[in-house]
Design a protein around this motif. Structure first.
Motif, PDB file in Angstrom:
ATOM      1  N   HIS A 100      -0.330  -4.771   8.826  1.00 37.07           N
ATOM      2  CA  HIS A 100      -1.169  -5.964   8.660  1.00 37.07           C
ATOM      3  C   HIS A 100      -2.510  -5.652   8.011  1.00 37.07           C
ATOM      4  O   HIS A 100      -3.246  -6.576   7.651  1.00 37.07           O
ATOM      5  N   GLY A 101      -2.852  -4.370   7.863  1.00 36.64           N
ATOM      6  CA  GLY A 101      -4.140  -4.004   7.307  1.00 36.64           C
ATOM      7  C   GLY A 101      -5.261  -4.042   8.318  1.00 36.64           C
ATOM      8  O   GLY A 101      -6.443  -4.135   7.952  1.00 36.64           O
ATOM      9  N   ILE A 102      -4.925  -3.949   9.599  1.00 37.31           N
ATOM     10  CA  ILE A 102      -5.929  -3.945  10.667  1.00 37.31           C
ATOM     11  C   ILE A 102      -6.390  -2.506  10.884  1.00 37.31           C
ATOM     12  O   ILE A 102      -5.583  -1.630  11.181  1.00 37.31           O
TER      13      ILE A 102
ATOM     14  N   SER B  38     -11.751  -5.843  13.206  1.00 31.78           N
ATOM     15  CA  SER B  38     -11.050  -5.808  11.927  1.00 31.78           C
ATOM     16  C   SER B  38     -10.136  -7.017  11.759  1.00 31.78           C
ATOM     17  O   SER B  38     -10.111  -7.646  10.693  1.00 31.78           O
TER      18      SER B  38
ATOM     19  N   ASN C  71     -12.338 -10.014  11.115  1.00 31.40           N
ATOM     20  CA  ASN C  71     -12.970  -9.945   9.810  1.00 31.40           C
ATOM     21  C   ASN C  71     -11.997 -10.262   8.683  1.00 31.40           C
ATOM     22  O   ASN C  71     -12.361 -10.896   7.689  1.00 31.40           O
ATOM     23  N   ARG C  72     -10.751  -9.856   8.850  1.00 30.92           N
ATOM     24  CA  ARG C  72      -9.742 -10.089   7.817  1.00 30.92           C
ATOM     25  C   ARG C  72      -9.124 -11.488   7.904  1.00 30.92           C
ATOM     26  O   ARG C  72      -8.305 -11.856   7.063  1.00 30.92           O
TER      27      ARG C  72
ATOM     28  N   GLN D 197     -17.687  -5.118   9.244  1.00 30.23           N
ATOM     29  CA  GLN D 197     -16.833  -4.974   8.063  1.00 30.23           C
ATOM     30  C   GLN D 197     -16.072  -3.657   8.027  1.00 30.23           C
ATOM     31  O   GLN D 197     -15.320  -3.411   7.075  1.00 30.23           O
ATOM     32  N   SER D 198     -16.251  -2.824   9.049  1.00 29.15           N
ATOM     33  CA  SER D 198     -15.523  -1.557   9.090  1.00 29.15           C
ATOM     34  C   SER D 198     -15.567  -1.013  10.509  1.00 29.15           C
ATOM     35  O   SER D 198     -16.465  -1.367  11.294  1.00 29.15           O
TER      36      SER D 198
END
Length: 242
Positions: A19-21, A94, A97-98, A134-135
């Motif tokens: 998922h890009g988490i 994360s 944010n996404r 953001q990170s």
């Protein structure tokens, strides 16, 4: 995944990666869930594949680039029940944010984890989640400040001049003292172009009377360093104005 049959789907950190988490330590294991008897009968010679006997409703499994995985809310829920505070909060940040989770969606998680092992700690992690980070480095820096008694009063702080021109945006901010902390990760700041932009932005902010601190991942490994540095910068700023 294909070799383990149609019921196999990614879970835990593997689902989060699909998922890009971000936020979990980099690990080699691939976590795959299979229901009941299928998990008992499954065989794999790959020691990196971790099989879990788990039942998930069909609507809780989605496809990410053609690979079956638990949907974002369930993925995050299962992670925060198992992980420690820093990676757990980083995962929550994360996902928020996404845009994979909303604050309304987050509010439904306590009911899902009620009575489960790890639920008490997980509810605390939910309370600390903030999608403005953001990170994972920003999350860790923020938590170090919270733990050290100098929590920032702003995230992604916009600093403007008297004419409204945007001078820069700070990752963490202490507005009264005019102190900003930047979390310098390699991905966002590793190119020459990013370094030049960072320097120009820092010069504008310093000329406007702001103190700029910069922290790296290595700095977050020392619990006292970041809050001590922030506290010293705040004290110095107050001293200059008194």
């Amino acid at each position: 995944m294909l070799s383990l049959g149609p019921a196999a789907h990614a879970v835990f950190g593997t689902a989060a990666e699909l998922h890009g988490i971000a936020g979990l330590p980099r690990r080699d294991e691939i976590h795959v869930a299979l229901p009941g008897r299928a998990a008992k009968l499954a065989r794999t010679s790959d020691s990196a594949i971790m099989l879990h006997q788990l039942e998930h409703r069909p609507e809780a499994v989605v496809r990410v680039n053609g690979i079956a995985a638990t949907e974002p809310r369930l993925t995050v829920t299962e992670i925060i029940l198992r992980e420690r505070r820093y990676p757990a909060v980083a995962v929550l940040d994360s996902a928020l944010n996404r845009g994979l989770l909303t604050t309304e969606c987050l509010a439904t998680i306590p009911a899902l984890i009620r009575g489960r092992r790890g639920a008490v700690a997980a509810r605390g992690y939910l309370a600390e989640a903030d999608g403005r980070a953001q990170s994972p480095l920003e999350t860790r820096s923020r938590l170090r400040c919270v733990d050290g008694g100098v929590p920032p009063d702003a995230l992604q702080l916009e600093v403007r001049d008297d004419d409204g021109y945007l001078l820069g945006v700070g990752d963490l901010g202490w507005r009264a003292a005019r102190v900003i902390a930047e979390a310098d990760g390699q991905d966002a700041h590793g190119t020459p172009e990013a370094a030049y932009a960072d320097r120009r932005r820092q010069n504008r902010l310093v000329n406007a009377g702001w103190t700029i601190l910069r922290f790296t991942w290595q700095d977050t490994l020392h619990p006292a360093y970041i809050p001590h540095t922030v506290r010293a910068a705040i004290a110095a700023a107050h001293s200059r104005r008194s």
